[in-house]
Design a protein around this motif. Structure first.
Motif: not given
Length: 146
Positions: A1, A3-5, A7-8
């Protein structure tokens, strides 16, 4: 979670930076008259005085160019074959400022391979800066009657 944030956020930052470089800052209400003779002369004076940042600012105000584009233009202002400053320097310093004797002496120095002396003589005879003298002497054609 997380990591996705992360990346965004990175993708958004990259998008903003690329957008800024490609589009540049422009005011929608401001019209840009372009690179007038007065602006060109002012840019040449700023560069000759060693104030490149001011020259970039003047160029951007006149043209509305992005910072990276303005910097590239200013960096090549007095480069023969690339920059408009060579033409400006030639016009402003050779019109009526060089005597026929000085022109002949400069041509003779260039023919002898003494470009540094030719630059010094040109600067003394015209009042040009070292940068302008260097740009002119680099492109001096000894067969021309300047």
């Amino acid at each position: 979670m997380i990591l996705r944030l992360l990346l965004i956020v990175v993708v958004l930052i990259v998008a903003v930076v690329l957008y800024g470089r490609l589009v540049g800052r422009r005011d929608a209400e401001t019209t840009y008259p372009g690179l007038t003779e007065q602006a060109r002369a002012r840019i040449s004076r700023e560069i000759s005085a060693g104030r490149k940042i001011n020259a970039i600012k003047v160029y951007r105000e006149a043209t509305g160019a992005a910072l990276t584009d303005a910097k590239r233009v200013i960096d090549t202002w007095f480069v023969p074959g690339q920059g408009p400053g060579v033409e400006d320097a030639a016009r402003s310093w050779t019109e009526g400022r060089l005597t026929p004797e000085a022109r002949a002496r400069i041509s003779a120095l260039i023919d002898d391979g003494r470009r540094e002396d030719a630059m010094t003589l040109y600067a003394e005879a015209t009042g040009a800066s070292d940068t302008e003298a260097q740009a002119i002497i680099r492109t001096w054609d000894t067969t021309q009657d300047y």
